[in-house]
Every structure is written in C-alpha cells, then in structure tokens.
Design a protein around this motif. Sequence first.
Motif, PDB file in Angstrom:
ATOM      1  N   ALA A 151      -7.957   9.153  -7.986  1.00 10.65           N
ATOM      2  CA  ALA A 151      -8.939   8.079  -8.006  1.00 10.65           C
ATOM      3  C   ALA A 151      -8.726   7.062  -6.833  1.00 10.65           C
ATOM      4  O   ALA A 151      -9.358   6.409  -6.565  1.00 10.65           O
ATOM      5  N   TYR A 152      -7.490   7.083  -6.304  1.00  9.52           N
ATOM      6  CA  TYR A 152      -7.070   6.095  -5.308  1.00  9.52           C
ATOM      7  C   TYR A 152      -7.429   6.609  -3.790  1.00  9.52           C
ATOM      8  O   TYR A 152      -7.508   7.754  -3.543  1.00  9.52           O
ATOM      9  N   GLN A 153      -8.065   5.907  -3.185  1.00 10.12           N
ATOM     10  CA  GLN A 153      -8.990   6.296  -1.926  1.00 10.12           C
ATOM     11  C   GLN A 153      -7.823   6.883  -0.984  1.00 10.12           C
ATOM     12  O   GLN A 153      -8.189   7.756  -0.143  1.00 10.12           O
ATOM     13  N   SER A 154      -6.597   6.488  -0.742  1.00  8.74           N
ATOM     14  CA  SER A 154      -5.825   6.777   0.235  1.00  8.74           C
ATOM     15  C   SER A 154      -4.906   8.048  -0.158  1.00  8.74           C
ATOM     16  O   SER A 154      -3.871   8.270   0.369  1.00  8.74           O
ATOM     17  N   GLU A 157      -1.848   0.500  -1.216  1.00  9.19           N
ATOM     18  CA  GLU A 157      -2.591   1.403  -2.258  1.00  9.19           C
ATOM     19  C   GLU A 157      -1.618   2.133  -2.998  1.00  9.19           C
ATOM     20  O   GLU A 157      -1.451   2.252  -4.453  1.00  9.19           O
ATOM     21  N   ASP A 213      -2.112   4.683   2.561  1.00  7.37           N
ATOM     22  CA  ASP A 213      -2.132   3.368   2.865  1.00  7.37           C
ATOM     23  C   ASP A 213      -0.641   2.728   1.898  1.00  7.37           C
ATOM     24  O   ASP A 213      -0.830   3.215   0.474  1.00  7.37           O
TER      25      ASP A 213
END
Length: 178
Positions: free
Chosen positions: A91-94, A122, A119
């Motif tokens: 679910a974490y973008q990076s 994150e 990132d």
Amino acid sequence: ASSAPAQPAGPTIGVAAMPPGLGMAAADPPSAIGPAMPAEQHRPKRFLRTMAGKVWEDHTLAEWPDNDFRLWVGQLGPEATDGLLTQAFAAYQSFNMARVVKDKRSGECKGFGFVSFSDPMEMVRAMREQRGKYCGNRRMAIRRSQKEKRDVAWVRAQERKQGRLAKRLRPGGPFLPG
C-alpha cells in the motif's frame, strides 16, 4: 614555391603556438589521432559480505534496487512468504520489493525478511504503522535494516577506526600515561 606548409583556410585558434606537424589537419581520419578508446565494459557489481570472520559473495543482493531504504521484519512464522510480506507493505507508494529469508534445506521461512522502499520518510511511516501488525499468524517486529554493517568495506573501515582507538588507549599512548 615556398617550403612552408600550407595553412588551412579559416580561423586557426590555438594552432599558431603548435610546432608544425603536431596539429591535426581537417582531412586526417579519426585513426590518425590514435587508437580508439575501448567501449566502457560493464562489470557486474560484486556484493562481498562478512560475518563471524568469514567473507563471501552474496549474489542475491544484485536483485535489490540501488540506494534503497530497507526494513528488517522479524518474528515471521514458518508460513510467511514473499507474497505475504509484499501484501503487508504494498500500500505504500515507494514500496519496491519484499523478501523472506528461507532455510536452504527445508525451504521454510527463517523468521525474518526485508522490505525495500525508495523514500526514507515513507519507510519510517511504514515502520511505525506496521509494527505489531500481523503477517500470517504472528505480529511483526520491524527495525531499520543494518545492511551496511555486513559490507566488507564498512567492516574494514570500522576495524581501522578501532585499531587507531586501541593505539591511543594503550599505556603510554596520548590518553593513558605510561
């Protein structure tokens, strides 16, 4: 009929200071300059690791992104897989990838794995949010990975620092009078 070499037409910036015969005429082929520079050869990066006084090459590290930020995820059950760990952090973008460390003989999870992020902020957020959550049937323990502490270059640098400190702390050294 003069014996001086003919000067090329057009501006001759910087050529006047050169002795005759050392400049390159406009009609000279590229081979007259010298041998061509060899194409840059790409060598695969080697990942030397060290632990308990032993050094080995770890080929699995080539699969990980360069300059990533990694978490160590512990207290995983034997049923944990790469897919289960990926599902927990996807679910974490990076998020880049997740791997569970498995026993070579049995193929079961050794109880820990690693998760990579591009990132750092994150990564910290994921560490805070996912700590204590379930992955399979056990709660995860999460810390920042200490991958650099297994790198041979880092270990050698630390040994040099400790050696210098040990010399200073010997009797007769600058910190302990003899």
